[in-house]
Design a protein around this motif. Structure first.
Motif, PDB file in Angstrom:
ATOM      1  N   ARG A  86       0.835  -1.206   0.000  1.00 48.17           N
ATOM      2  CA  ARG A  86       0.000   0.000   0.000  1.00 48.17           C
ATOM      3  C   ARG A  86       0.869   1.255   0.000  1.00 48.17           C
ATOM      4  NH1 ARG A  86      -3.375  -3.091   3.545  1.00 48.17           N
ATOM      5  NH2 ARG A  86      -2.393  -2.125   5.366  1.00 48.17           N
ATOM      6  N   LYS A  87       1.960   1.236   0.775  1.00 49.82           N
ATOM      7  CA  LYS A  87       2.858   2.394   0.810  1.00 49.82           C
ATOM      8  C   LYS A  87       3.501   2.624  -0.560  1.00 49.82           C
ATOM      9  CE  LYS A  87       4.023   2.020   5.740  1.00 49.82           C
ATOM     10  NZ  LYS A  87       5.106   1.764   6.726  1.00 49.82           N
ATOM     11  N   LEU A  88       3.958   1.546  -1.190  1.00 46.40           N
ATOM     12  CA  LEU A  88       4.577   1.672  -2.511  1.00 46.40           C
ATOM     13  C   LEU A  88       3.569   2.135  -3.546  1.00 46.40           C
ATOM     14  CD1 LEU A  88       7.153   1.321  -4.124  1.00 46.40           C
ATOM     15  CD2 LEU A  88       6.576  -1.098  -4.444  1.00 46.40           C
ATOM     16  N   ASP A  89       2.330   1.638  -3.429  1.00 46.22           N
ATOM     17  CA  ASP A  89       1.270   2.090  -4.340  1.00 46.22           C
ATOM     18  C   ASP A  89       1.043   3.590  -4.227  1.00 46.22           C
ATOM     19  OD1 ASP A  89       0.306   0.223  -6.098  1.00 46.22           O
ATOM     20  OD2 ASP A  89      -0.941  -0.767  -4.605  1.00 46.22           O
ATOM     21  N   ARG A  90       0.948   4.086  -2.986  1.00 45.90           N
ATOM     22  CA  ARG A  90       0.721   5.519  -2.787  1.00 45.90           C
ATOM     23  C   ARG A  90       1.859   6.342  -3.392  1.00 45.90           C
ATOM     24  NH1 ARG A  90      -1.453   3.818   2.325  1.00 45.90           N
ATOM     25  NH2 ARG A  90       0.582   4.095   3.316  1.00 45.90           N
ATOM     26  N   LEU A  91       3.072   5.808  -3.339  1.00 46.61           N
ATOM     27  CA  LEU A  91       4.220   6.520  -3.907  1.00 46.61           C
ATOM     28  C   LEU A  91       4.148   6.560  -5.427  1.00 46.61           C
ATOM     29  CD1 LEU A  91       7.085   7.808  -3.405  1.00 46.61           C
ATOM     30  CD2 LEU A  91       7.983   5.493  -3.728  1.00 46.61           C
ATOM     31  N   LEU A  92       3.824   5.433  -6.046  1.00 52.41           N
ATOM     32  CA  LEU A  92       3.886   5.327  -7.498  1.00 52.41           C
ATOM     33  C   LEU A  92       2.729   6.013  -8.204  1.00 52.41           C
ATOM     34  CD1 LEU A  92       5.077   1.634  -7.936  1.00 52.41           C
ATOM     35  CD2 LEU A  92       6.426   3.715  -8.169  1.00 52.41           C
ATOM     36  N   VAL A  93       1.582   6.151  -7.548  1.00 57.48           N
ATOM     37  CA  VAL A  93       0.428   6.772  -8.210  1.00 57.48           C
ATOM     38  C   VAL A  93       0.187   8.204  -7.757  1.00 57.48           C
ATOM     39  CG1 VAL A  93      -0.676   4.539  -8.530  1.00 57.48           C
ATOM     40  CG2 VAL A  93      -1.235   5.898  -6.517  1.00 57.48           C
ATOM     41  N   SER A  94       1.068   8.742  -6.927  1.00 58.77           N
ATOM     42  CA  SER A  94       0.898  10.125  -6.480  1.00 58.77           C
ATOM     43  C   SER A  94       1.403  11.084  -7.548  1.00 58.77           C
ATOM     44  CB  SER A  94       1.665  10.361  -5.174  1.00 58.77           C
ATOM     45  OG  SER A  94       3.062  10.270  -5.388  1.00 58.77           O
ATOM     46  N   ARG A  95       0.781  12.238  -7.645  1.00 55.22           N
ATOM     47  CA  ARG A  95       1.187  13.230  -8.629  1.00 55.22           C
ATOM     48  C   ARG A  95       2.589  13.747  -8.341  1.00 55.22           C
ATOM     49  NH1 ARG A  95      -2.114  12.719 -12.977  1.00 55.22           N
ATOM     50  NH2 ARG A  95      -4.282  12.515 -12.303  1.00 55.22           N
ATOM     51  N   GLU A  96       2.928  13.884  -7.074  1.00 56.10           N
ATOM     52  CA  GLU A  96       4.210  14.472  -6.705  1.00 56.10           C
ATOM     53  C   GLU A  96       5.382  13.560  -7.039  1.00 56.10           C
ATOM     54  OE1 GLU A  96       1.656  14.065  -4.699  1.00 56.10           O
ATOM     55  OE2 GLU A  96       0.860  16.120  -4.637  1.00 56.10           O
TER      56      GLU A  96
ATOM     57  N   GLY B   4       4.891  10.107  -8.522  1.00 55.94           N
ATOM     58  CA  GLY B   4       4.629   9.157  -9.593  1.00 55.94           C
ATOM     59  C   GLY B   4       5.094   9.621 -10.956  1.00 55.94           C
ATOM     60  N   ILE B   5       4.818  10.893 -11.301  1.00 59.25           N
ATOM     61  CA  ILE B   5       5.218  11.419 -12.608  1.00 59.25           C
ATOM     62  C   ILE B   5       6.737  11.456 -12.762  1.00 59.25           C
ATOM     63  CG2 ILE B   5       5.163  13.430 -14.118  1.00 59.25           C
ATOM     64  CD1 ILE B   5       2.559  11.933 -14.083  1.00 59.25           C
ATOM     65  N   PRO B   6       7.506  12.008 -11.790  1.00 54.06           N
ATOM     66  CA  PRO B   6       8.967  11.972 -11.934  1.00 54.06           C
ATOM     67  C   PRO B   6       9.522  10.551 -12.046  1.00 54.06           C
ATOM     68  CG  PRO B   6       8.330  13.542 -10.232  1.00 54.06           C
ATOM     69  CD  PRO B   6       7.093  12.799 -10.616  1.00 54.06           C
ATOM     70  N   ILE B   7       8.969   9.619 -11.274  1.00 50.34           N
ATOM     71  CA  ILE B   7       9.433   8.231 -11.358  1.00 50.34           C
ATOM     72  C   ILE B   7       9.156   7.660 -12.747  1.00 50.34           C
ATOM     73  CG2 ILE B   7       9.023   5.888 -10.513  1.00 50.34           C
ATOM     74  CD1 ILE B   7       8.549   7.091  -7.745  1.00 50.34           C
ATOM     75  N   LEU B   8       7.955   7.933 -13.265  1.00 47.33           N
ATOM     76  CA  LEU B   8       7.589   7.449 -14.592  1.00 47.33           C
ATOM     77  C   LEU B   8       8.526   8.005 -15.661  1.00 47.33           C
ATOM     78  CD1 LEU B   8       5.739   6.167 -16.723  1.00 47.33           C
ATOM     79  CD2 LEU B   8       4.257   8.171 -16.525  1.00 47.33           C
ATOM     80  N   LEU B   9       8.764   9.326 -15.642  1.00 46.87           N
ATOM     81  CA  LEU B   9       9.638   9.952 -16.640  1.00 46.87           C
ATOM     82  C   LEU B   9      11.057   9.416 -16.545  1.00 46.87           C
ATOM     83  CD1 LEU B   9       8.394  13.660 -16.448  1.00 46.87           C
ATOM     84  CD2 LEU B   9       7.851  11.944 -18.188  1.00 46.87           C
ATOM     85  N   ALA B  10      11.530   9.215 -15.319  1.00 48.75           N
ATOM     86  CA  ALA B  10      12.884   8.687 -15.136  1.00 48.75           C
ATOM     87  C   ALA B  10      12.992   7.266 -15.695  1.00 48.75           C
ATOM     88  CB  ALA B  10      13.254   8.705 -13.655  1.00 48.75           C
TER      89      ALA B  10
END
Length: 589
Positions: A205-215, A217-223
């Motif tokens: 649940r903690k990892l999910d909140r990190l990956l789908v958060s706007r703050e 999630g987007i930088p992680i996705l772009l990286a």
């Protein structure tokens, strides 16, 4: 048992997306049915057979659905097949780590057919998470046989086949409203499932909140995407060079063997068909062999559904859905694969949007051209400019999707339903099989079907007056787009593969009779031909936005079964490219 006297059983496999249903199908039949750790991978009906102890089982892999209400095409296919009685038995495949959700569908199936067997799959994963399922009690409460399996490890498969062979027909159950199915499912799961305090759900649940958060999630996705593209481009250099040397050796051997042939036939086969086909393999195969295993790892661990959820809001403003973002990312490796991936999109309208615009996302075949020109004409800025090109391609796809969804493809948007699967360890063997055989090799073979005859045509054009005549004919049109006749002709001749663009340009500039005969410094050749920064910019823009390659066009036609829609896929990116080149030609000095 004598041939022709064996017993035959038809078994339908039904279940929610992401419960390992296709993995179970593959484990039993040995077929390479495509599987993945994100919902919607199985969108058709596949069948296979397995023979055990004199019984021939024909397994039918139905599309994954959450319900049988008929709200989507997948639900209609599954419900109609189960209700038709075409199968002797229906196996409801459930997720042992999330049994309550799976039981809702199983109870609905029970109302459609009395001949039901419940297979609680993914028990190895459930065990790792501290979850246990009491199969005997579950069987008593449901009134049907229950088998616990771990299909990925081929555990419990023999028991499942034995239960299928021994089960007797039962009477039909009463129809069950969805609301009642939810309340019964909750009660049954509570009685049959036990969770340990350390089930591992908290960290997920903690990892999910990190990956789908706007703050975050987007930088992680772009990286992640930047890393995939960078590693693909950088890592493909060495294997591409090695393949080129190997094919050069093959060229020498074939040349000696073909000496008795007439010069024109030798040139057509060697410098035309062989040189072009091997060039396509050299520049196309290594990037795909790197990109798709890496991308499949993200798929297998369960990251892609989170990415779809993260981007769904943005894509909905363009008339699409979060799943379209996944197909666009697949297009970074190969647009043909991206088009095939559009099958995961439930809505026909949104699926067509994704198909028509996928080629606007630059594939690995266009990266060499973009990086080369950026490096030659913008020293030190190759990496950021290439990244900017990716962003521009994505924005172009989104803009065209938005325009289509507000005009010719106007329709109410579908609801977005995608369950977040648990994170899982990547299965390396399956990843390599899916990425290298199902994607890389399949697309490469399809590209060769076009590259071989195109190579013959390229040789004929380059060894006659046809090339100079075509250049003169195209030059006035090309000049209005900020390019020249050689560049525009190269775009037309590189239809088999985008990777051929620069080699064909250099072949035309040097007067070489084949791609393998091109020599000289690329920058010097381009500057001597009158290239400027404007020429480079317009060529890069048209590289981003022009007709799809032949392999992608063949795939689009195979997916849509429509020449009109395939023609639209040619027109849309080309129109965008023409408009951008016209503006750049007017604005740039």
């Amino acid at each position: 048992m004598k041939a022709g006297t064996e017993r035959r059983l038809t078994v339908a496999l039904a279940g929610n997306p992401n419960v390992g249903k296709s993995t179970l199908f593959n484990a039993l039949t040995g077929l390479r049915q495509h599987t993945g750790n994100w919902p919607g991978k199985t969108v058709g009906v596949a069948s296979g057979t397995v023979v055990r102890q004199g019984i021939r089982y024909t397994l039918v892999d139905l599309p994954g659905t959450y319900a049988l209400s008929g709200g989507s095409e997948d639900e209609q296919i599954a419900a109609e097949y189960i209700a038709s009685g075409g199968a002797d038995w229906t196996v409801a495949v459930c997720d042992g780590s999330s049994l309550e959700r799976s039981l809702i569908l199983a109870l609905q199936i029970r109302a459609l057919t009395p001949n039901l067997i419940v297979c609680v799959n993914l028990m190895d994963e459930a065990s790792r998470r501290g979850i246990s399922v009491d199969g005997r009690q579950l069987s008593e409460m449901l009134g049907v046989p229950v088998v616990l399996t771990a299909a990925g490890k081929k555990q419990g498969l023999g028991r499942l086949l034995s239960v299928l062979s021994e089960s007797k027909e039962r009477t039909a159950a009463s129809p069950l409203p969805l609301g009642d199915a939810v309340a019964e499912a909750e009660r049954i799961a509570a009685a049959c499932v036990t969770k340990s305090p350390n089930s591992g759900e908290a960290w997920q649940r903690k990892l999910d909140r990190l990956l789908v958060s706007r703050e975050c999630g987007i930088p992680i996705l772009l990286a992640l995407l930047f890393f995939l593209v960078w590693l693909t481009v950088w890592g493909a250099n060495a294997p591409s060079a090695l393949l080129e040397r190997l094919f050069d050796l093959g060229y020498g051997c074939l040349s000696a063997w073909m000496l008795p042939l007439p010069w024109w036939l030798r040139g057509l086969l060697l410098d035309g068909v062989y040189a072009t086909a091997t060039r396509v393999i050299c520049v196309m195969l290594p990037p795909m062999a790197i990109f798709f295993p890496l991308f499949t790892i993200l798929e297998d661990v369960g990251y892609l559904p989170r990415m779809a959820f993260l981007l769904d809001g943005c894509m909905r403003r363009c008339g699409g859905c979060g799943k379209q973002a996944l197909t666009m990312c697949m297009g970074l490796g190969c647009n043909a694969v991206g088009v095939t991936g559009c099958r995961i999109i439930d809505s026909p309208r949104e699926r067509l949007l994704a198909i028509l615009t996928n080629a606007m996302v630059p594939c690995n075949g266009r990266f060499p051209t973009l990086i080369l020109l950026a490096g030659l004409f913008f020293p030190g800025g190759a990496a950021p400019i290439a990244a900017l090109c990716v962003v521009l391609g994505v924005l172009g796809a989104m803009a065209v999707s938005g325009a289509l969804s507000r005009t010719v493809l106007r329709h109410a948007q579908s609801s977005f339903l995608m369950e977040m699967p648990p994170f899982r360890k990547p299965r390396i063997a399956q990843i390599l099989t899916r990425s290298l055989l199902d994607r890389t090799l399949h697309i490469s073979l399809r590209a060769l079907k076009v590259a071989a005859p195109a190579g013959a045509l390229l040789w004929l054009i380059s060894n006659t007056q046809a090339m100079s005549a075509a250049v003169q004919l195209l030059d006035p049109v090309a000049r209005t787009l900020g390019m020249n006749g050689v560049i525009l002709l190269a775009f037309l001749l590189s239809l088999p593969a985008n990777e051929l663009l620069i080699p064909v340009i250099l072949m035309a500039l040097t007067g070489a009779g084949s791609l393998g005969a091109v020599s000289g410094d690329t920058q010097v050749l381009l500057l001597e031909a009158g290239w400027t920064v404007k020429t480079a910019v317009c060529t890069m823009l048209f590289t981003l936005f022009h007709w799809p390659c032949a392999t992608t066009l063949m795939t689009i036609h195979a997916e849509t079964k429509s020449l009109k829609k395939t023609a639209a896929a040619v027109f849309l990116p080309t129109a965008v490219g023409i408009a951008l080149c016209l503006m750049a030609n007017l604005i740039l000095p």
